[in-house]
Design an enzyme around this catalytic site. Structure first.
Site, PDB file in Angstrom:
ATOM      1  N   ASP A  92       0.851  -1.187   0.000  1.00 34.09           N
ATOM      2  CA  ASP A  92       0.000   0.000   0.000  1.00 34.09           C
ATOM      3  C   ASP A  92       0.888   1.239   0.000  1.00 34.09           C
ATOM      4  O   ASP A  92       2.043   1.181   0.449  1.00 34.09           O
ATOM      5  CB  ASP A  92      -0.916   0.015   1.233  1.00 34.09           C
ATOM      6  CG  ASP A  92      -2.157   0.876   1.014  1.00 34.09           C
ATOM      7  OD1 ASP A  92      -3.209   0.301   0.659  1.00 34.09           O
ATOM      8  OD2 ASP A  92      -2.080   2.104   1.189  1.00 34.09           O
ATOM      9  N   LYS A  99     -11.890   2.666 -16.025  1.00 37.97           N
ATOM     10  CA  LYS A  99     -12.253   1.314 -15.604  1.00 37.97           C
ATOM     11  C   LYS A  99     -12.573   0.422 -16.798  1.00 37.97           C
ATOM     12  O   LYS A  99     -12.253  -0.771 -16.806  1.00 37.97           O
ATOM     13  CB  LYS A  99     -13.439   1.369 -14.637  1.00 37.97           C
ATOM     14  CG  LYS A  99     -13.089   1.993 -13.287  1.00 37.97           C
ATOM     15  CD  LYS A  99     -11.984   1.242 -12.570  1.00 37.97           C
ATOM     16  CE  LYS A  99     -11.736   1.766 -11.167  1.00 37.97           C
ATOM     17  NZ  LYS A  99     -10.692   1.017 -10.466  1.00 37.97           N
ATOM     18  N   THR A 148     -18.013  -0.290   1.708  1.00 32.64           N
ATOM     19  CA  THR A 148     -16.607  -0.193   2.055  1.00 32.64           C
ATOM     20  C   THR A 148     -16.289   1.243   2.457  1.00 32.64           C
ATOM     21  O   THR A 148     -17.054   2.161   2.169  1.00 32.64           O
ATOM     22  CB  THR A 148     -15.719  -0.587   0.863  1.00 32.64           C
ATOM     23  OG1 THR A 148     -15.965   0.317  -0.224  1.00 32.64           O
ATOM     24  CG2 THR A 148     -16.000  -2.020   0.412  1.00 32.64           C
ATOM     25  N   ASP A 191       4.198   3.189  -4.219  1.00 25.32           N
ATOM     26  CA  ASP A 191       3.286   4.048  -4.953  1.00 25.32           C
ATOM     27  C   ASP A 191       3.249   3.524  -6.379  1.00 25.32           C
ATOM     28  O   ASP A 191       4.251   3.575  -7.105  1.00 25.32           O
ATOM     29  CB  ASP A 191       3.804   5.495  -4.925  1.00 25.32           C
ATOM     30  CG  ASP A 191       2.907   6.480  -5.667  1.00 25.32           C
ATOM     31  OD1 ASP A 191       2.058   6.036  -6.467  1.00 25.32           O
ATOM     32  OD2 ASP A 191       3.061   7.692  -5.447  1.00 25.32           O
ATOM     33  N   TYR A 216     -13.555   8.288 -14.578  1.00 25.01           N
ATOM     34  CA  TYR A 216     -13.615   7.043 -13.809  1.00 25.01           C
ATOM     35  C   TYR A 216     -14.136   5.901 -14.671  1.00 25.01           C
ATOM     36  O   TYR A 216     -13.507   4.841 -14.758  1.00 25.01           O
ATOM     37  CB  TYR A 216     -14.502   7.240 -12.594  1.00 25.01           C
ATOM     38  CG  TYR A 216     -14.584   6.045 -11.674  1.00 25.01           C
ATOM     39  CD1 TYR A 216     -13.459   5.581 -11.003  1.00 25.01           C
ATOM     40  CD2 TYR A 216     -15.788   5.381 -11.456  1.00 25.01           C
ATOM     41  CE1 TYR A 216     -13.523   4.485 -10.150  1.00 25.01           C
ATOM     42  CE2 TYR A 216     -15.869   4.294 -10.603  1.00 25.01           C
ATOM     43  CZ  TYR A 216     -14.729   3.843  -9.955  1.00 25.01           C
ATOM     44  OH  TYR A 216     -14.809   2.756  -9.117  1.00 25.01           O
TER      45      TYR A 216
END
Length: 287
Positions: free
Chosen positions: A64, A186, A217, A90, A182
């Site tokens: 992460d 995707k 989430t 990163d 977005y």
């Protein structure tokens, strides 16, 4: 050794999740990129995947950008008796992505599974979206994922086996004028997944994609609630009302789908985009 057993609860929220580990990834080594999570009341897709893989017998490298968050996921695994190491990277930095493989080889010995979970939501319609936001959306959602694949796939090719699971979004399957960067990024992940699957199929490496829908989430609910200054309950309720099944999914639903695609049960599946969405993509559009 398979860590965890029997019936489990959501690590963060206490929500019901039934898990009966059967060792489906016993002896496997897995990288989970985006295995930490943003703060929130529930467990995110990446953390759920890392924990689920470990429960099924995998040794896990949790990657992460936030090392503390990655370490928190790794510690949850170790508390259950599993093996996990945290690593900071990163994915928009190519050297960092190459370093993910180096860290995995040092901690795990080899890599059987690469799970890509990093993504952001650049919002805005075409006429009010600046070019930098557009570029950042593609840099994180698409290019970063390609860079992690570029780093790890040669290792899998040399071994003659491996499974890659890319986390995308139902947004890539639907029109969504409120977030064109977005949805477009995707959709590009889906195309990239299919191209990689075809390229590496002769080498015994499978590449698949999951398109989650409305998931309960931190990124899906807590972040927009905080940004909009409204209650988490209101955001969650609105999202649930949009799902044909009448409720949101959880990070564990995504993790279970990822487990299937990473396991030998999916040995003859590659290049697929699996919607985990409670029927949302049966509707016509995102908004």
């Amino acid at each position: 050794m398979v860590c965890g057993q029997g019936h489990r609860q959501d690590i963060t929220s206490g929500g019901p999740v039934t898990v009966q580990p059967t060792g489906r990834l016993e002896g496997k080594r897995a990288i989970v990129v985006g295995g930490g999570q943003t703060p929130g009341a529930t467990t995110g897709n990446g953390r759920a995947a890392a924990v689920t893989f470990a429960r099924e017998g995998a040794q896990v490298l949790v990657v992460d950008r936030d090392l503390d968050s990655a370490e928190a996921s790794a510690e949850l695994i170790r508390e259950e008796g599993g093996t996990a190491t945290a690593h900071r990277a990163d994915i928009t930095v190519e050297d960092d992505c190459a370093g993910i493989l180096d860290a995995a080889l040092a901690a795990l010995g080899h890599v059987d599974v690469l799970h890509n979970n990093v993504g952001i939501v650049p919002a805005g319609r075409t006429e009010n979206l600046d070019a930098q936001t557009w570029r950042q959306g593609f840099e994180v959602n698409l290019t970063g994922m390609w860079l992690t694949c570029k780093a790890v796939l040669p290792h899998m090719r040399e071994r003659g086996s491996g499974a890659v699971v890319n986390i995308s979004s139902m947004a890539g399957l639907l029109a969504g004028g409120e977030a064109i960067a977005y949805t477009t990024s995707k959709a590009a992940v889906h195309a990239m997944t299919r191209s990689l699957a075809l390229e590496y199929a002769p080498h015994g490496v499978r590449v698949n994609c999951i398109a989650p829908g409305m998931m309960d989430t931190p990124m899906g609910v807590d972040a927009p609630a905080k940004a909009g200054g409204i209650s988490r309950e209101d955001v969650a309720g609105k999202r649930a009302s949009m799902v044909p099944m009448g409720h949101q999914g959880t990070g564990w639903d995504v993790a279970n789908a990822a487990l299937f695609l990473a396991s030998q049960e999916a040995a003859f599946i590659t290049g697929t985009v699996l919607a985990v969405d409670g029927g949302f993509t049966l509707t016509s559009r995102m908004s």
